[in-house]
Motif scaffolding. Structure first.
Motif, PDB file in Angstrom:
ATOM      1  N   LEU A  25       0.495  -0.937   0.152  1.00  0.00           N
ATOM      2  CA  LEU A  25       0.137  -0.077   0.121  1.00  0.00           C
ATOM      3  C   LEU A  25       0.673   1.484  -0.239  1.00  0.00           C
ATOM      4  N   LEU A  26       1.820   1.036   0.107  1.00  0.00           N
ATOM      5  CA  LEU A  26       2.826   2.480   0.284  1.00  0.00           C
ATOM      6  C   LEU A  26       3.012   2.841  -1.162  1.00  0.00           C
ATOM      7  N   PRO A  27       3.284   4.312  -0.685  1.00  0.00           N
ATOM      8  CA  PRO A  27       3.175   4.752  -2.263  1.00  0.00           C
ATOM      9  C   PRO A  27       4.606   4.691  -3.392  1.00  0.00           C
ATOM     10  N   PHE A  28       5.393   3.939  -2.791  1.00  0.00           N
ATOM     11  CA  PHE A  28       6.468   3.777  -3.294  1.00  0.00           C
ATOM     12  C   PHE A  28       6.610   2.562  -4.454  1.00  0.00           C
ATOM     13  N   GLY A  29       6.817   2.068  -5.724  1.00  0.00           N
ATOM     14  CA  GLY A  29       6.761   1.397  -6.639  1.00  0.00           C
ATOM     15  C   GLY A  29       7.419   1.306  -7.652  1.00  0.00           C
ATOM     16  N   ALA A  30       6.728   0.714  -8.511  1.00  0.00           N
ATOM     17  CA  ALA A  30       6.944   0.499 -10.754  1.00  0.00           C
ATOM     18  C   ALA A  30       6.369   1.631 -10.860  1.00  0.00           C
ATOM     19  N   GLY A  31       4.975   1.987 -10.198  1.00  0.00           N
ATOM     20  CA  GLY A  31       4.077   3.034 -11.264  1.00  0.00           C
ATOM     21  C   GLY A  31       3.689   2.693 -12.097  1.00  0.00           C
ATOM     22  N   GLU A  32       3.298   3.249 -13.040  1.00  0.00           N
ATOM     23  CA  GLU A  32       2.769   3.162 -14.441  1.00  0.00           C
ATOM     24  C   GLU A  32       4.177   2.830 -15.625  1.00  0.00           C
ATOM     25  N   GLY A  33       4.031   1.172 -16.058  1.00  0.00           N
ATOM     26  CA  GLY A  33       4.789   1.285 -16.941  1.00  0.00           C
ATOM     27  C   GLY A  33       5.469   0.433 -16.451  1.00  0.00           C
ATOM     28  N   GLY A  34       5.823   0.286 -15.148  1.00  0.00           N
ATOM     29  CA  GLY A  34       7.229  -0.344 -14.086  1.00  0.00           C
ATOM     30  C   GLY A  34       6.944  -2.414 -14.473  1.00  0.00           C
ATOM     31  N   VAL A  35       7.973  -2.560 -14.231  1.00  0.00           N
ATOM     32  CA  VAL A  35       7.769  -4.392 -13.544  1.00  0.00           C
ATOM     33  C   VAL A  35       7.442  -4.262 -12.367  1.00  0.00           C
ATOM     34  N   PRO A  36       5.923  -5.268 -12.875  1.00  0.00           N
ATOM     35  CA  PRO A  36       5.397  -5.590 -10.988  1.00  0.00           C
ATOM     36  C   PRO A  36       6.325  -6.588 -10.062  1.00  0.00           C
ATOM     37  N   GLY A  37       6.170  -6.066  -9.079  1.00  0.00           N
ATOM     38  CA  GLY A  37       6.366  -7.097  -8.468  1.00  0.00           C
ATOM     39  C   GLY A  37       5.632  -8.186  -8.341  1.00  0.00           C
ATOM     40  N   PRO A  38       6.702  -9.220  -6.740  1.00  0.00           N
ATOM     41  CA  PRO A  38       5.732 -10.442  -6.426  1.00  0.00           C
ATOM     42  C   PRO A  38       4.730 -10.590  -6.291  1.00  0.00           C
ATOM     43  N   ASP A  39       3.746 -11.619  -5.592  1.00  0.00           N
ATOM     44  CA  ASP A  39       2.420 -11.405  -4.724  1.00  0.00           C
ATOM     45  C   ASP A  39       2.972 -12.534  -3.605  1.00  0.00           C
ATOM     46  N   LEU A  40       3.860 -12.030  -2.954  1.00  0.00           N
ATOM     47  CA  LEU A  40       4.583 -12.860  -1.858  1.00  0.00           C
ATOM     48  C   LEU A  40       3.582 -13.410  -0.912  1.00  0.00           C
ATOM     49  N   ILE A  41       2.393 -12.497  -0.781  1.00  0.00           N
ATOM     50  CA  ILE A  41       1.114 -13.701  -0.026  1.00  0.00           C
ATOM     51  C   ILE A  41       1.572 -15.237  -0.603  1.00  0.00           C
ATOM     52  N   CYS A  43       3.083 -17.001  -2.240  1.00  0.00           N
ATOM     53  CA  CYS A  43       4.522 -17.491  -1.468  1.00  0.00           C
ATOM     54  C   CYS A  43       4.682 -18.293  -0.591  1.00  0.00           C
ATOM     55  N   LEU A  44       4.527 -17.749   0.444  1.00  0.00           N
ATOM     56  CA  LEU A  44       4.219 -17.606   1.695  1.00  0.00           C
ATOM     57  C   LEU A  44       3.033 -18.546   2.017  1.00  0.00           C
ATOM     58  N   MET A  45       2.282 -18.512   1.241  1.00  0.00           N
ATOM     59  CA  MET A  45       0.971 -19.774   1.591  1.00  0.00           C
ATOM     60  C   MET A  45       1.667 -20.614   0.837  1.00  0.00           C
ATOM     61  N   ALA A  46       2.079 -20.677  -0.287  1.00  0.00           N
ATOM     62  CA  ALA A  46       2.976 -21.734  -0.957  1.00  0.00           C
ATOM     63  C   ALA A  46       3.602 -22.877   0.337  1.00  0.00           C
ATOM     64  N   ALA A  47       4.753 -22.055   0.457  1.00  0.00           N
ATOM     65  CA  ALA A  47       5.471 -22.461   0.918  1.00  0.00           C
ATOM     66  C   ALA A  47       5.398 -22.812   2.424  1.00  0.00           C
ATOM     67  N   TRP A  48       4.219 -23.035   3.416  1.00  0.00           N
ATOM     68  CA  TRP A  48       4.171 -22.822   4.494  1.00  0.00           C
ATOM     69  C   TRP A  48       2.905 -24.248   5.058  1.00  0.00           C
ATOM     70  N   ILE A  49       2.037 -23.980   3.455  1.00  0.00           N
ATOM     71  CA  ILE A  49       1.101 -25.003   3.608  1.00  0.00           C
ATOM     72  C   ILE A  49       2.478 -26.653   2.880  1.00  0.00           C
ATOM     73  N   LEU A  50       2.629 -26.552   2.022  1.00  0.00           N
ATOM     74  CA  LEU A  50       3.676 -27.611   1.569  1.00  0.00           C
ATOM     75  C   LEU A  50       4.225 -27.994   2.982  1.00  0.00           C
ATOM     76  N   ARG A  51       5.467 -27.000   3.819  1.00  0.00           N
ATOM     77  CA  ARG A  51       6.083 -28.020   5.227  1.00  0.00           C
ATOM     78  C   ARG A  51       4.608 -28.314   5.822  1.00  0.00           C
ATOM     79  N   ARG A  52       3.722 -27.584   6.445  1.00  0.00           N
ATOM     80  CA  ARG A  52       3.019 -27.728   7.735  1.00  0.00           C
ATOM     81  C   ARG A  52       1.346 -27.337   7.854  1.00  0.00           C
ATOM     82  N   PRO A  53       0.763 -27.969   6.600  1.00  0.00           N
ATOM     83  CA  PRO A  53      -0.950 -27.183   6.212  1.00  0.00           C
ATOM     84  C   PRO A  53      -1.215 -27.242   7.530  1.00  0.00           C
ATOM     85  N   ASP A  54      -1.240 -26.635   9.099  1.00  0.00           N
ATOM     86  CA  ASP A  54      -1.017 -27.457   9.823  1.00  0.00           C
ATOM     87  C   ASP A  54      -1.667 -25.722  10.291  1.00  0.00           C
ATOM     88  N   TYR A  55      -0.483 -24.684   9.902  1.00  0.00           N
ATOM     89  CA  TYR A  55      -0.215 -23.907  10.754  1.00  0.00           C
ATOM     90  C   TYR A  55      -0.985 -22.818   9.256  1.00  0.00           C
TER      91      TYR A  55
END
Length: 175
Positions: A25-41, A43-55
């Motif tokens: 939500l912070l106003p720094f970033g690629a802006g219009e026409g820039g390269v978008p960043g990753p969806d870290l949520i 990545c985090l969801m997949a990594a945690w579910i494949l290791r400990r789904p109960d978490y």
């Protein structure tokens, strides 16, 4: 009944997701026409579910993803539904991915991320909603795939590890 450690990791997951949304939500970033960043949520969801789904129970994931949809002004519930379906698919694959090398796991997650972005784009097109540029979405998916290994290593460092052979999770199940 979940143990104290499980609840601690659930709180850590929620706080990490909150930090990810805060920085998105912070106003720094690629802006219009820039390269978008990753969806870290994702990545985090997949990594945690494949290791400990109960978490990462479905109810916690639902809360986090709906709040992210609202705060990031995405179509309410669409990305949440897609990621819940992806998480359930990965939950069912936990037993099968234990014996695989890490790069096979990364390939599985990359395929799931690609499918999630394609389904999202297709759903927006079918609903006649405004769709983001295909190239931008493709770069966003690629960035998410590239950041998955780093997220998996980070998760390992903070203690989210696979169960040892014969060990049961907090729910009394193997996976």
């Amino acid at each position: 009944m979940a143990t104290r450690a499980v609840w601690r990791y659930r709180a850590i997951f929620a706080m990490l997701c909150a930090a990810i949304v805060f920085f998105a939500l912070l106003p720094f970033g690629a802006g219009e026409g820039g390269v978008p960043g990753p969806d870290l949520i994702v990545c985090l969801m997949a990594a945690w579910i494949l290791r400990r789904p109960d978490y990462v129970p479905v109810w916690l994931l639902l809360i986090v993803l709906i709040l992210a949809d609202v705060l990031l002004m995405r179509p309410l519930g669409l990305w949440t539904l897609i990621l819940i379906l992806m998480s359930e698919y990965l939950r069912r694959r936990v037993d099968h991915t234990e014996a695989l090398p890490f790069w096979s796991e990364a390939g599985l997650v990359a395929a799931c991320i690609t499918a999630a972005y394609l389904v999202d784009h297709l759903a927006l097109v079918l609903l006649l909603a405004e769709t983001p540029p295909v190239l931008g979405q493709g770069l966003h998916a690629l960035a998410t795939i590239v950041f998955y290994p780093a997220t998996a290593v980070f998760s390992q460092v903070i203690g989210v590890r696979r169960l040892a052979p014969g060990e049961l999770d907090s729910l009394g199940t193997r996976a």
